[in-house]
Scaffold this motif. Structure first.
Motif, PDB file in Angstrom:
ATOM      1  N   PHE A 226      52.178  52.030 122.099  1.00  0.00           N
ATOM      2  CA  PHE A 226      53.502  52.440 121.637  1.00  0.00           C
ATOM      3  C   PHE A 226      54.373  51.127 121.743  1.00  0.00           C
ATOM      4  O   PHE A 226      55.131  50.539 121.039  1.00  0.00           O
ATOM      5  CB  PHE A 226      54.057  53.453 122.649  1.00  0.00           C
ATOM      6  CG  PHE A 226      55.411  53.673 122.108  1.00  0.00           C
ATOM      7  CD1 PHE A 226      55.945  54.032 121.000  1.00  0.00           C
ATOM      8  CD2 PHE A 226      56.329  53.325 123.218  1.00  0.00           C
ATOM      9  CE1 PHE A 226      57.309  54.369 120.590  1.00  0.00           C
ATOM     10  CE2 PHE A 226      57.760  53.573 123.013  1.00  0.00           C
ATOM     11  CZ  PHE A 226      58.290  53.897 121.646  1.00  0.00           C
ATOM     12  N   GLN A 227      54.056  50.199 123.056  1.00  0.00           N
ATOM     13  CA  GLN A 227      54.871  49.050 123.044  1.00  0.00           C
ATOM     14  C   GLN A 227      54.406  48.109 122.239  1.00  0.00           C
ATOM     15  O   GLN A 227      55.247  47.493 121.703  1.00  0.00           O
ATOM     16  CB  GLN A 227      54.666  48.725 124.750  1.00  0.00           C
ATOM     17  CG  GLN A 227      55.158  49.550 125.926  1.00  0.00           C
ATOM     18  CD  GLN A 227      55.293  48.900 127.071  1.00  0.00           C
ATOM     19  OE1 GLN A 227      54.091  48.483 127.491  1.00  0.00           O
ATOM     20  NE2 GLN A 227      56.170  48.802 127.837  1.00  0.00           N
ATOM     21  N   TRP A 229      53.572  48.529 119.267  1.00  0.00           N
ATOM     22  CA  TRP A 229      54.063  49.055 117.879  1.00  0.00           C
ATOM     23  C   TRP A 229      55.591  48.767 117.783  1.00  0.00           C
ATOM     24  O   TRP A 229      56.179  48.312 117.094  1.00  0.00           O
ATOM     25  CB  TRP A 229      53.821  50.407 117.702  1.00  0.00           C
ATOM     26  CG  TRP A 229      54.592  50.749 116.491  1.00  0.00           C
ATOM     27  CD1 TRP A 229      54.192  50.987 115.073  1.00  0.00           C
ATOM     28  CD2 TRP A 229      55.813  51.653 116.474  1.00  0.00           C
ATOM     29  NE1 TRP A 229      55.018  51.416 114.371  1.00  0.00           N
ATOM     30  CE2 TRP A 229      56.094  51.911 115.064  1.00  0.00           C
ATOM     31  CE3 TRP A 229      56.444  52.013 117.411  1.00  0.00           C
ATOM     32  CZ2 TRP A 229      57.207  52.833 114.755  1.00  0.00           C
ATOM     33  CZ3 TRP A 229      57.682  53.029 116.992  1.00  0.00           C
ATOM     34  CH2 TRP A 229      57.993  53.245 115.715  1.00  0.00           C
ATOM     35  N   ARG A 230      56.515  48.958 119.239  1.00  0.00           N
ATOM     36  CA  ARG A 230      57.672  48.990 119.207  1.00  0.00           C
ATOM     37  C   ARG A 230      58.280  47.418 119.090  1.00  0.00           C
ATOM     38  O   ARG A 230      59.377  47.064 118.699  1.00  0.00           O
ATOM     39  CB  ARG A 230      58.083  49.380 120.498  1.00  0.00           C
ATOM     40  CG  ARG A 230      59.502  49.606 120.928  1.00  0.00           C
ATOM     41  CD  ARG A 230      59.801  50.340 122.143  1.00  0.00           C
ATOM     42  NE  ARG A 230      61.230  50.181 122.629  1.00  0.00           N
ATOM     43  CZ  ARG A 230      62.035  49.469 123.395  1.00  0.00           C
ATOM     44  NH1 ARG A 230      61.114  48.494 123.983  1.00  0.00           N
ATOM     45  NH2 ARG A 230      63.153  49.440 123.849  1.00  0.00           N
ATOM     46  N   GLU A 231      57.464  46.437 119.530  1.00  0.00           N
ATOM     47  CA  GLU A 231      57.689  45.058 119.152  1.00  0.00           C
ATOM     48  C   GLU A 231      58.235  44.857 117.774  1.00  0.00           C
ATOM     49  O   GLU A 231      58.872  44.060 117.527  1.00  0.00           O
ATOM     50  CB  GLU A 231      56.731  43.996 119.655  1.00  0.00           C
ATOM     51  CG  GLU A 231      56.405  44.158 121.193  1.00  0.00           C
ATOM     52  CD  GLU A 231      57.680  44.055 121.988  1.00  0.00           C
ATOM     53  OE1 GLU A 231      58.156  42.837 121.571  1.00  0.00           O
ATOM     54  OE2 GLU A 231      57.759  44.456 123.138  1.00  0.00           O
ATOM     55  N   PRO A 233      58.264  47.570 114.750  1.00  0.00           N
ATOM     56  CA  PRO A 233      58.091  48.811 114.451  1.00  0.00           C
ATOM     57  C   PRO A 233      57.904  48.746 112.724  1.00  0.00           C
ATOM     58  O   PRO A 233      58.697  48.077 112.172  1.00  0.00           O
ATOM     59  CB  PRO A 233      59.379  49.666 114.740  1.00  0.00           C
ATOM     60  CG  PRO A 233      60.425  48.451 114.772  1.00  0.00           C
ATOM     61  CD  PRO A 233      59.666  47.250 115.330  1.00  0.00           C
ATOM     62  N   ILE A 350      60.773  57.957 114.055  1.00  0.00           N
ATOM     63  CA  ILE A 350      60.125  56.699 114.072  1.00  0.00           C
ATOM     64  C   ILE A 350      60.856  55.917 113.089  1.00  0.00           C
ATOM     65  O   ILE A 350      60.932  54.601 113.199  1.00  0.00           O
ATOM     66  CB  ILE A 350      58.596  56.752 113.926  1.00  0.00           C
ATOM     67  CG1 ILE A 350      58.131  57.222 112.377  1.00  0.00           C
ATOM     68  CG2 ILE A 350      57.822  57.336 114.943  1.00  0.00           C
ATOM     69  CD1 ILE A 350      56.760  57.139 112.063  1.00  0.00           C
ATOM     70  N   ILE A 353      63.645  54.489 114.919  1.00  0.00           N
ATOM     71  CA  ILE A 353      63.541  53.359 115.735  1.00  0.00           C
ATOM     72  C   ILE A 353      63.236  52.198 115.096  1.00  0.00           C
ATOM     73  O   ILE A 353      63.519  51.025 115.440  1.00  0.00           O
ATOM     74  CB  ILE A 353      62.313  53.843 116.378  1.00  0.00           C
ATOM     75  CG1 ILE A 353      62.411  54.969 117.422  1.00  0.00           C
ATOM     76  CG2 ILE A 353      61.511  52.658 117.382  1.00  0.00           C
ATOM     77  CD1 ILE A 353      61.091  55.331 118.047  1.00  0.00           C
ATOM     78  N   GLN A 354      62.584  52.289 113.723  1.00  0.00           N
ATOM     79  CA  GLN A 354      62.236  51.149 112.793  1.00  0.00           C
ATOM     80  C   GLN A 354      63.896  50.544 112.615  1.00  0.00           C
ATOM     81  O   GLN A 354      64.077  49.390 112.413  1.00  0.00           O
ATOM     82  CB  GLN A 354      61.591  51.573 111.848  1.00  0.00           C
ATOM     83  CG  GLN A 354      61.134  50.183 110.701  1.00  0.00           C
ATOM     84  CD  GLN A 354      60.442  50.665 109.314  1.00  0.00           C
ATOM     85  OE1 GLN A 354      60.607  51.816 109.137  1.00  0.00           O
ATOM     86  NE2 GLN A 354      59.946  49.876 108.718  1.00  0.00           N
ATOM     87  N   ALA A 362      61.617  51.839 126.764  1.00  0.00           N
ATOM     88  CA  ALA A 362      60.470  52.217 125.970  1.00  0.00           C
ATOM     89  C   ALA A 362      59.999  53.349 126.338  1.00  0.00           C
ATOM     90  O   ALA A 362      59.494  54.374 125.797  1.00  0.00           O
ATOM     91  CB  ALA A 362      59.311  51.070 126.321  1.00  0.00           C
ATOM     92  N   MET A 365      61.664  56.655 125.018  1.00  0.00           N
ATOM     93  CA  MET A 365      61.375  56.905 123.420  1.00  0.00           C
ATOM     94  C   MET A 365      59.950  57.179 123.522  1.00  0.00           C
ATOM     95  O   MET A 365      59.581  57.982 122.514  1.00  0.00           O
ATOM     96  CB  MET A 365      61.596  55.214 122.795  1.00  0.00           C
ATOM     97  CG  MET A 365      62.852  54.952 122.816  1.00  0.00           C
ATOM     98  SD  MET A 365      62.957  53.185 121.997  1.00  0.00           S
ATOM     99  CE  MET A 365      62.240  53.100 120.735  1.00  0.00           C
TER     100      MET A 365
END
Length: 388
Positions: A226-227, A229-231, A233, A350, A353-354, A362, A365
């Motif tokens: 997840f982290q 992907w979060r960098e 999104p 999501i 988030i994007q 993080a 979320m």
């Protein structure tokens, strides 16, 4: 001998310039007669004998000179006439060529004028169409902006201020203890997941455990995915995080009996073009039985049994779905609706988030996404909230 001869060269005609024009009948010239002065009577007699012959010779010479002059004059005039006719033909040809050029220029000018007017009308029509499209797009954009602003406000209220890690107890009074919450009036929503999460001891006691007391632990593998992907999104399914969610939750949750329609529903959910709308019982197609009066005070009819388009089961369908801009509707059961809405809720979050609308750390979320995955799993197992 006759010494008074007026023309020494008798064998040659006089030059043309010596002959006067126009010609008249010529008699014995007086000057010719007077020019021959004789001194003796014998000369006078000889001159008297030769005068008729000389006069006739002069007449012949003058006639021949006149004919030559006339011939030369006629030849000169013919040449001039031929030149004039030739020049006239050239000028006529030039006039014809110029007339053709003028006609061609006039036709080209008319065609150019017509094309210019047509192009001008076309440009005006296109400008009007673009203006109408721009105005329509402006109205739609303003409506979308208003909708997005409302969504952002709701998101800030419901997501940012209330998360599984730090829930807002004022917004969710069901999390309060019974002594603090006190009696509440109004509709109580039944929690369909309580029977699966509560052990038998809790059932005997008569209450479900609080969310704060529920044990939970972060899975390091899932959290690392997840982290990552979060960098950056994205909705690309090739990322390890989304690939796992698709494989474990989204795919099984949208795997219905009708495979073809299931694929269309999945594509519409991913493209955010699926619409779920409630329908009145009068509009439902009767399959098994006709409508029966429920006897309720609000006067609504009882649910009508029909067939779910996704599961193929005969049940009471109170909702229908529409894919994209299609006018076709598909009636779905409450269980199918719960599975679709669980997946839609996950994609909505999501997407937020994007777009950068969720401003949290993080871990909160991650737990919200985990909760949404949990809802998808429960919906796939057949648990869904009961409607009043």
């Amino acid at each position: 001998m006759w010494s008074g001869q007026p023309h020494p060269d008798e064998g040659h005609p006089p030059p043309p310039e010596a002959v006067p024009v126009p010609w008249k009948s010529v008699g014995p010239c007086k000057s010719h007669r007077d020019s021959g002065l004789v001194e003796t009577p014998a000369g006078k007699e000889a001159q008297g004998e030769e005068d008729p012959a000389a006069t006739q010779l002069d007449v012949l010479r003058l006639r021949s000179s006149s004919m030559e002059i006339r011939e030369k004059g006629s030849e000169f005039l013919k040449e001039e006439l031929h030149k004039a006719q030739k020049e006239l033909k050239l000028k006529d040809a030039e006039c014809e060529r110029l007339c053709r050029v003028r006609g061609q220029l006039e036709r080209e000018l008319e065609e150019l004028t017509a094309s210019l007017f047509e192009e001008a009308h076309k440009m005006v029509r296109e400008a009007n169409m673009k203006q109408a499209a721009s105005e329509k797009q402006l109205k739609e954009t303003r409506g979308k902006i208003d909708m997005l602003q409302a969504e952002v406000t709701a998101l800030k209220t419901l997501v940012i201020t209330s998360t599984p890690a730090s829930p807002n107890r004022e917004l969710h009074p069901q999390l309060l203890s019974p002594t603090k919450a006190g009696p509440r009036k109004g509709h109580l929503r039944h929690n369909s997941t309580s029977s699966t999460l509560c052990p038998a001891v809790c059932t005997a006691v008569g209450h479900a455990p609080s969310l704060d007391k529920e044990g939970k632990e972060v899975d390091t593998t899932l959290f690392a995915e997840f982290q990552a992907w979060r960098e950056s999104p994205t909705l690309d399914k090739t990322s390890p995080f989304l690939e796992r969610v698709y494989r474990e939750d989204v795919g099984p949750c949208l795997d219905f009996t009708m495979q073809e329609l299931s694929a269309l529903v999945r594509a519409a959910v991913e493209d955010n073009t699926l619409t779920i709308e409630p329908v009145a019982s009068q509009t439902l197609p009767a399959v098994k039985v006709a409508a029966v009066e429920c006897g309720r005070t609000n006067g609504f009819r009882a649910p009508i049994d029909t067939t779910c388009a996704l599961s193929g089961l005969a049940c009471a369908c109170r909702h229908r779905i529409r894919l994209g801009d299609s006018e076709s509707h598909y009636y779905i059961s409450p269980s199918s609706r719960a599975r679709i809405t669980a997946v839609c809720n996950f994609f909505t979050y999501i997407r937020y988030i994007q777009q950068g609308l969720v401003r949290q750390d993080a871990e909160p979320m991650f737990w919200e996404i985990t909760r949404l995955r949990k809802e998808m799993s429960l919906a796939k197992l057949g648990f869904f909230p009961q409607e009043a």
